[in-house]
Write a protein that holds these residues in place. Sequence first.
Motif, PDB file in Angstrom:
ATOM      1  N   ILE A   5      -8.018  -2.669  -8.857  1.00  0.00           N
ATOM      2  CA  ILE A   5      -8.174  -1.224  -9.058  1.00  0.00           C
ATOM      3  C   ILE A   5      -7.610  -0.816 -10.416  1.00  0.00           C
ATOM      4  O   ILE A   5      -8.237  -0.042 -11.162  1.00  0.00           O
ATOM      5  CB  ILE A   5      -7.471  -0.437  -7.934  1.00  0.00           C
ATOM      6  N   THR A   6      -6.441  -1.336 -10.765  1.00  0.00           N
ATOM      7  CA  THR A   6      -5.846  -1.025 -12.071  1.00  0.00           C
ATOM      8  C   THR A   6      -6.752  -1.500 -13.202  1.00  0.00           C
ATOM      9  O   THR A   6      -6.944  -0.794 -14.204  1.00  0.00           O
ATOM     10  CB  THR A   6      -4.458  -1.687 -12.194  1.00  0.00           C
ATOM     11  N   ARG A   7      -7.312  -2.667 -13.041  1.00  0.00           N
ATOM     12  CA  ARG A   7      -8.181  -3.221 -14.083  1.00  0.00           C
ATOM     13  C   ARG A   7      -9.434  -2.360 -14.251  1.00  0.00           C
ATOM     14  O   ARG A   7      -9.919  -2.141 -15.357  1.00  0.00           O
ATOM     15  CB  ARG A   7      -8.546  -4.665 -13.731  1.00  0.00           C
ATOM     16  N   LEU A   8      -9.970  -1.851 -13.149  1.00  0.00           N
ATOM     17  CA  LEU A   8     -11.150  -0.992 -13.207  1.00  0.00           C
ATOM     18  C   LEU A   8     -10.823   0.378 -13.795  1.00  0.00           C
ATOM     19  O   LEU A   8     -11.653   0.990 -14.465  1.00  0.00           O
ATOM     20  CB  LEU A   8     -11.757  -0.853 -11.807  1.00  0.00           C
ATOM     21  N   ILE A   9      -9.600   0.858 -13.536  1.00  0.00           N
ATOM     22  CA  ILE A   9      -9.161   2.111 -14.163  1.00  0.00           C
ATOM     23  C   ILE A   9      -9.111   1.938 -15.679  1.00  0.00           C
ATOM     24  O   ILE A   9      -9.610   2.774 -16.446  1.00  0.00           O
ATOM     25  CB  ILE A   9      -7.774   2.534 -13.625  1.00  0.00           C
ATOM     26  N   GLU A  10      -8.517   0.848 -16.121  1.00  0.00           N
ATOM     27  CA  GLU A  10      -8.373   0.600 -17.556  1.00  0.00           C
ATOM     28  C   GLU A  10      -9.724   0.382 -18.230  1.00  0.00           C
ATOM     29  O   GLU A  10      -9.884   0.645 -19.425  1.00  0.00           O
ATOM     30  CB  GLU A  10      -7.449  -0.589 -17.791  1.00  0.00           C
ATOM     31  N   ALA A  11     -10.715  -0.103 -17.462  1.00  0.00           N
ATOM     32  CA  ALA A  11     -12.053  -0.326 -18.004  1.00  0.00           C
ATOM     33  C   ALA A  11     -12.909   0.929 -17.949  1.00  0.00           C
ATOM     34  O   ALA A  11     -14.051   0.927 -18.404  1.00  0.00           O
ATOM     35  CB  ALA A  11     -12.736  -1.458 -17.244  1.00  0.00           C
TER      36      ALA A  11
ATOM     37  N   LEU B 265       0.386 -10.842   1.195  1.00  0.00           N
ATOM     38  CA  LEU B 265       0.919 -10.312  -0.055  1.00  0.00           C
ATOM     39  C   LEU B 265       0.000 -10.666  -1.215  1.00  0.00           C
ATOM     40  O   LEU B 265      -0.291  -9.818  -2.073  1.00  0.00           O
ATOM     41  CB  LEU B 265       2.321 -10.874  -0.301  1.00  0.00           C
ATOM     42  N   MET B 266      -0.475 -11.893  -1.262  1.00  0.00           N
ATOM     43  CA  MET B 266      -1.348 -12.331  -2.350  1.00  0.00           C
ATOM     44  C   MET B 266      -2.643 -11.535  -2.371  1.00  0.00           C
ATOM     45  O   MET B 266      -3.133 -11.133  -3.430  1.00  0.00           O
ATOM     46  CB  MET B 266      -1.632 -13.830  -2.213  1.00  0.00           C
ATOM     47  N   ARG B 267      -3.218 -11.267  -1.196  1.00  0.00           N
ATOM     48  CA  ARG B 267      -4.457 -10.491  -1.140  1.00  0.00           C
ATOM     49  C   ARG B 267      -4.237  -9.058  -1.609  1.00  0.00           C
ATOM     50  O   ARG B 267      -5.061  -8.495  -2.321  1.00  0.00           O
ATOM     51  CB  ARG B 267      -5.021 -10.508   0.287  1.00  0.00           C
ATOM     52  N   GLU B 268      -3.117  -8.461  -1.199  1.00  0.00           N
ATOM     53  CA  GLU B 268      -2.844  -7.079  -1.609  1.00  0.00           C
ATOM     54  C   GLU B 268      -2.646  -6.969  -3.114  1.00  0.00           C
ATOM     55  O   GLU B 268      -3.119  -6.025  -3.749  1.00  0.00           O
ATOM     56  CB  GLU B 268      -1.608  -6.543  -0.879  1.00  0.00           C
ATOM     57  N   ILE B 269      -1.940  -7.914  -3.690  1.00  0.00           N
ATOM     58  CA  ILE B 269      -1.725  -7.891  -5.135  1.00  0.00           C
ATOM     59  C   ILE B 269      -3.064  -7.952  -5.860  1.00  0.00           C
ATOM     60  O   ILE B 269      -3.323  -7.186  -6.799  1.00  0.00           O
ATOM     61  CB  ILE B 269      -0.816  -9.056  -5.572  1.00  0.00           C
ATOM     62  N   ARG B 270      -3.939  -8.851  -5.435  1.00  0.00           N
ATOM     63  CA  ARG B 270      -5.242  -8.977  -6.083  1.00  0.00           C
ATOM     64  C   ARG B 270      -6.047  -7.686  -5.966  1.00  0.00           C
ATOM     65  O   ARG B 270      -6.675  -7.237  -6.926  1.00  0.00           O
ATOM     66  CB  ARG B 270      -6.024 -10.151  -5.475  1.00  0.00           C
ATOM     67  N   HIS B 271      -6.026  -7.087  -4.782  1.00  0.00           N
ATOM     68  CA  HIS B 271      -6.802  -5.869  -4.552  1.00  0.00           C
ATOM     69  C   HIS B 271      -6.295  -4.721  -5.424  1.00  0.00           C
ATOM     70  O   HIS B 271      -7.082  -4.043  -6.091  1.00  0.00           O
ATOM     71  CB  HIS B 271      -6.724  -5.484  -3.081  1.00  0.00           C
TER      72      HIS B 271
ATOM     73  N   GLU C 211       0.796  -1.234   0.000  1.00  0.00           N
ATOM     74  CA  GLU C 211       0.000   0.000   0.000  1.00  0.00           C
ATOM     75  C   GLU C 211       0.828   1.284   0.000  1.00  0.00           C
ATOM     76  O   GLU C 211       0.544   2.193  -0.786  1.00  0.00           O
ATOM     77  CB  GLU C 211      -0.959  -0.009   1.186  1.00  0.00           C
ATOM     78  N   PRO C 212       1.863   1.420   0.838  1.00  0.00           N
ATOM     79  CA  PRO C 212       2.620   2.683   0.805  1.00  0.00           C
ATOM     80  C   PRO C 212       3.365   2.904  -0.497  1.00  0.00           C
ATOM     81  O   PRO C 212       3.600   4.056  -0.891  1.00  0.00           O
ATOM     82  CB  PRO C 212       3.583   2.549   1.987  1.00  0.00           C
ATOM     83  N   LEU C 213       3.728   1.834  -1.195  1.00  0.00           N
ATOM     84  CA  LEU C 213       4.395   1.988  -2.485  1.00  0.00           C
ATOM     85  C   LEU C 213       3.421   2.535  -3.528  1.00  0.00           C
ATOM     86  O   LEU C 213       3.817   3.268  -4.439  1.00  0.00           O
ATOM     87  CB  LEU C 213       4.964   0.649  -2.960  1.00  0.00           C
ATOM     88  N   VAL C 214       2.148   2.182  -3.375  1.00  0.00           N
ATOM     89  CA  VAL C 214       1.121   2.670  -4.292  1.00  0.00           C
ATOM     90  C   VAL C 214       0.731   4.105  -3.954  1.00  0.00           C
ATOM     91  O   VAL C 214       0.614   4.960  -4.833  1.00  0.00           O
ATOM     92  CB  VAL C 214      -0.123   1.756  -4.243  1.00  0.00           C
ATOM     93  N   ASN C 215       0.542   4.380  -2.666  1.00  0.00           N
ATOM     94  CA  ASN C 215       0.004   5.672  -2.248  1.00  0.00           C
ATOM     95  C   ASN C 215       1.050   6.770  -2.075  1.00  0.00           C
ATOM     96  O   ASN C 215       0.748   7.953  -2.259  1.00  0.00           O
ATOM     97  CB  ASN C 215      -0.759   5.515  -0.924  1.00  0.00           C
ATOM     98  N   ASP C 216       2.274   6.396  -1.705  1.00  0.00           N
ATOM     99  CA  ASP C 216       3.263   7.407  -1.312  1.00  0.00           C
ATOM    100  C   ASP C 216       4.476   7.477  -2.232  1.00  0.00           C
ATOM    101  O   ASP C 216       5.408   8.233  -1.953  1.00  0.00           O
ATOM    102  CB  ASP C 216       3.734   7.141   0.122  1.00  0.00           C
ATOM    103  N   CYS C 217       4.499   6.679  -3.290  1.00  0.00           N
ATOM    104  CA  CYS C 217       5.620   6.707  -4.231  1.00  0.00           C
ATOM    105  C   CYS C 217       5.127   7.103  -5.611  1.00  0.00           C
ATOM    106  O   CYS C 217       3.944   6.956  -5.936  1.00  0.00           O
ATOM    107  CB  CYS C 217       6.312   5.341  -4.285  1.00  0.00           C
ATOM    108  N   ASP C 218       6.037   7.600  -6.427  1.00  0.00           N
ATOM    109  CA  ASP C 218       5.680   8.069  -7.763  1.00  0.00           C
ATOM    110  C   ASP C 218       5.718   6.955  -8.810  1.00  0.00           C
ATOM    111  O   ASP C 218       5.000   7.019  -9.809  1.00  0.00           O
ATOM    112  CB  ASP C 218       6.634   9.190  -8.195  1.00  0.00           C
TER     113      ASP C 218
ATOM    114  N   LYS D 203     -10.368 -18.484  -8.563  1.00  0.00           N
ATOM    115  CA  LYS D 203     -11.028 -18.670  -9.850  1.00  0.00           C
ATOM    116  C   LYS D 203     -12.157 -17.665 -10.068  1.00  0.00           C
ATOM    117  O   LYS D 203     -12.439 -17.279 -11.192  1.00  0.00           O
ATOM    118  CB  LYS D 203     -11.565 -20.104  -9.953  1.00  0.00           C
ATOM    119  N   TYR D 204     -12.831 -17.265  -8.993  1.00  0.00           N
ATOM    120  CA  TYR D 204     -13.971 -16.369  -9.152  1.00  0.00           C
ATOM    121  C   TYR D 204     -13.558 -14.909  -9.329  1.00  0.00           C
ATOM    122  O   TYR D 204     -14.388 -14.047  -9.590  1.00  0.00           O
ATOM    123  CB  TYR D 204     -14.893 -16.455  -7.940  1.00  0.00           C
ATOM    124  N   TRP D 205     -12.266 -14.596  -9.195  1.00  0.00           N
ATOM    125  CA  TRP D 205     -11.822 -13.207  -9.123  1.00  0.00           C
ATOM    126  C   TRP D 205     -11.971 -12.468 -10.441  1.00  0.00           C
ATOM    127  O   TRP D 205     -12.340 -11.310 -10.485  1.00  0.00           O
ATOM    128  CB  TRP D 205     -10.366 -13.176  -8.663  1.00  0.00           C
TER     129      TRP D 205
END
Length: 365
Positions: free
Chosen positions: A254-260, A244-250, A200-207, A334-336
């Motif tokens: 968000i990236t996938r929804l941005i692209e959509a 780690l696996m849960r954070e990556i999916r989450h 999360e901090p790499l996403v929110n606080d880094c460029d 599988k449902y993700w």
Amino acid sequence: MPAKSISLALQGGGAHGAFTWGVLERLLEDERIRIDGISGTSAGAINAAVLADGYHKNGPTGATEALKKFWRTMSAYGSFNPYHTGSLNPMVSAWPQTLIWLDMLSHVASPYQLNPLNINPLKEVLTKTIDFDCLRHCSEIRLFVSATNIRTNRLRIFTNKELNVDTLLASACLPQIHHTVEIDGEYYWDGGFTGNPVLEPLVNDCDANDILIVQINPTHRDDIPVTAQEISDRLNEITFNSNLMREIRHIAEITRLIEAGVVTDPRFHRTYFHIVHANEEMKQFAMHTKYDTAWPFLKTLRTIGRRESDTWLKANFDTLGKRSSLSIQEWAPKYWHRTNPAEDLKTQAGADPKVDNVEQLIRKQ
């Protein structure tokens, strides 16, 4: 061509952190790469702090020298620990029996009984090899060190200005081996219990939009654990990989929804994931080797890390800033996966699928 910025997410894993040393050393040699921020847990946090300290003083060369100095010093201080396979260890001839007894002892006695004086060689190594005053003023690389608050069950992230010996010891505190670390009246264990590492901090606080994960703990194993030791080892790996696996999916969602076109809030940006690991080789090393600081073993791990880092750079450098080289689907249930996230969200919400903030997104889902 200007250097590409990436952030690093460094897993913990004791002496297996020497694999990360090799990965970092190879990255530091590549002038096309600039490190924006680093999130680390346990050995990952220590590697991050050592690198940032050396980098602040003398750029990539200083960081490379600092990493080698730390791991060389760590090996020297660990010459007489019972897990050390070096020739100086008098217990090495009876190593298998020693390990069995140590494992049994850790289940019936706490470190407060076995080590009442709280002697921890790592504390002296960190003091000798890291200039914490310099590190707290380091502006080139943003650091995020994770620890687990044992009274609140909450993650605590320490940043550059808060770093000292105790914060790194807290991030690496395994409760079966070390005394709980107190910081400002709160008590901490290893950060791996709540994030290994935290993204999360790499996403929110880094460029940087690209996050390179250096994975130590294998995700996949073909064999089913049947012995007590195998079960314990696999439980450790699952525990330290699950967050780690849960954070990556989450974050990937968000990236996938941005692209959509679903998420239009400008505060959120695409995040691309990459990974360096050596699962097939690392899973051959038993859990107890995470405490083996013999220099030949550390150099072997470093060599593996350098090789895997070099392989990743050659295969995936061009993907930086464009797409993930990590297959998100391999980390997802599988449902993700939604084939059409915008249309799917519209169906669920019964409204225009575009949202301008995360609160709306949560309500619509």
